[in-house]
Write a protein that holds these residues in place. Structure first.
Motif, short mmCIF file in Angstrom:
data_model
loop_
_atom_site.label_atom_id
_atom_site.label_comp_id
_atom_site.label_asym_id
_atom_site.label_seq_id
_atom_site.Cartn_x
_atom_site.Cartn_y
_atom_site.Cartn_z
N SER A 20 47.05 9.20 22.14
CA SER A 20 48.39 9.15 21.57
C SER A 20 48.73 7.69 21.27
N ARG A 21 49.33 7.48 20.12
CA ARG A 21 49.69 6.13 19.67
C ARG A 21 51.20 5.94 19.79
N PHE A 22 51.60 4.88 20.49
CA PHE A 22 53.02 4.58 20.69
C PHE A 22 53.33 3.25 20.00
N ILE A 23 54.26 3.27 19.06
CA ILE A 23 54.67 2.07 18.33
C ILE A 23 56.10 1.72 18.74
N ALA A 24 56.26 0.61 19.46
CA ALA A 24 57.59 0.20 19.92
C ALA A 24 58.14 -0.87 18.98
N VAL A 94 63.12 1.41 19.57
CA VAL A 94 62.68 2.73 19.12
C VAL A 94 61.17 2.80 19.31
N VAL A 95 60.73 3.81 20.04
CA VAL A 95 59.29 4.00 20.26
C VAL A 95 58.85 5.26 19.53
N THR A 96 57.97 5.08 18.57
CA THR A 96 57.44 6.18 17.76
C THR A 96 56.12 6.65 18.37
N ARG A 97 55.99 7.97 18.53
CA ARG A 97 54.75 8.51 19.12
C ARG A 97 54.04 9.40 18.11
N TYR A 98 52.75 9.08 17.92
CA TYR A 98 51.86 9.96 17.18
C TYR A 98 50.97 10.68 18.21
N PHE A 99 51.11 11.98 18.29
CA PHE A 99 50.43 12.77 19.31
C PHE A 99 48.92 12.76 19.07
N GLY A 100 48.17 12.51 20.14
CA GLY A 100 46.71 12.40 20.02
C GLY A 100 45.95 13.64 20.42
N GLY A 101 46.67 14.75 20.70
CA GLY A 101 45.99 16.00 21.02
C GLY A 101 45.79 16.27 22.49
N VAL A 102 46.13 15.29 23.34
CA VAL A 102 45.97 15.46 24.79
C VAL A 102 47.33 15.31 25.46
N LEU A 103 47.71 16.29 26.27
CA LEU A 103 48.98 16.22 26.98
C LEU A 103 48.90 15.11 28.03
#
Length: 207
Positions: A20-24, A94-103
């Protein structure tokens, strides 16, 4: 609040947790209207992201946060905790999350949102906003360097300088430094130079 610390410019940082990618993104923000606008613009920019989580704190102590679909308490609140611990105000993250497929689980989410926010905040240029006044002083070219030393030694911030037949220096002083500056200016130049008051102001000092 006569003095407070805020961020000077917007900045960002990225953090990865199990793909998962988190962009702050850190923003200077002075009102709830500012926050609403910036959050909307960020969501539009990252329209394809799964979550755009945010938290903000204003100098009047107004604080808001949103988990934006993440489990309660795992996203917005950790970001706000990072802000509260930093001593910085008039700030929005603001933190944007792109889900990487793993919980990631509760702990993983808290760690990721906290780490992304902390990394972005550490990279931000911070300033102290101070209550004070703007002044100007005219001097001969031969007095210019010494005048700058007096201003610097009294914690003043030079805003502008005009070079013409003489030199005019425009600067800001913290309220508690004004008396010391006036006394030092008089002593240093045998009362030849005069400080001209312009207006009260709030100005920034880099820290």
């Amino acid at each position: 609040m006569t003095e407070y610390i805020t961020v000077l410019e917007n900045c960002s940082a990225e953090y990865f947790e199990k793909r998962s990618r988190f962009i702050a993104n850190v923003y200077h923000c002075e009102s709830e209207e500012d926050a609403t606008r910036i959050i909307s613009e960020t969501r539009s920019k990252f329209f394809d992201a799964k979550h755009n989580v945010y938290a903000y704190l204003l100098k009047d102590k107004t604080a808001r946060f949103s988990d934006d679909g993440e489990p309660h308490g795992t996203a917005g609140k950790p970001i706000l905790d990072i802000i509260n611990g930093s001593g910085v105000t008039d700030i929005l993250i603001v933190v944007t999350r792109y889900f990487g497929g793993v919980l990631l689980g509760t702990g993983g989410l808290v760690r990721a949102y906290s780490s992304a926010s902390r990394d972005a905040l550490l990279s931000a240029q911070k300033v102290k906003m101070c209550l004070g006044a703007k002044y100007s002083v005219k001097c001969e070219y031969t007095d210019h360097s010494r005048l700058l030393s007096v201003i610097e030694n009294c914690n003043g911030t030079v805003n502008d300088t005009v070079f013409a037949d003489n030199v005019e220096v425009f600067f800001s002083l913290k309220k508690e430094d004004i008396k010391n500056f006036e006394d030092t200016l008089c002593e240093s130049f045998s009362a030849r130079l005069v400080a001209n008051f312009a207006e009260e102001c709030i100005f920034s000092i880099k820290i």
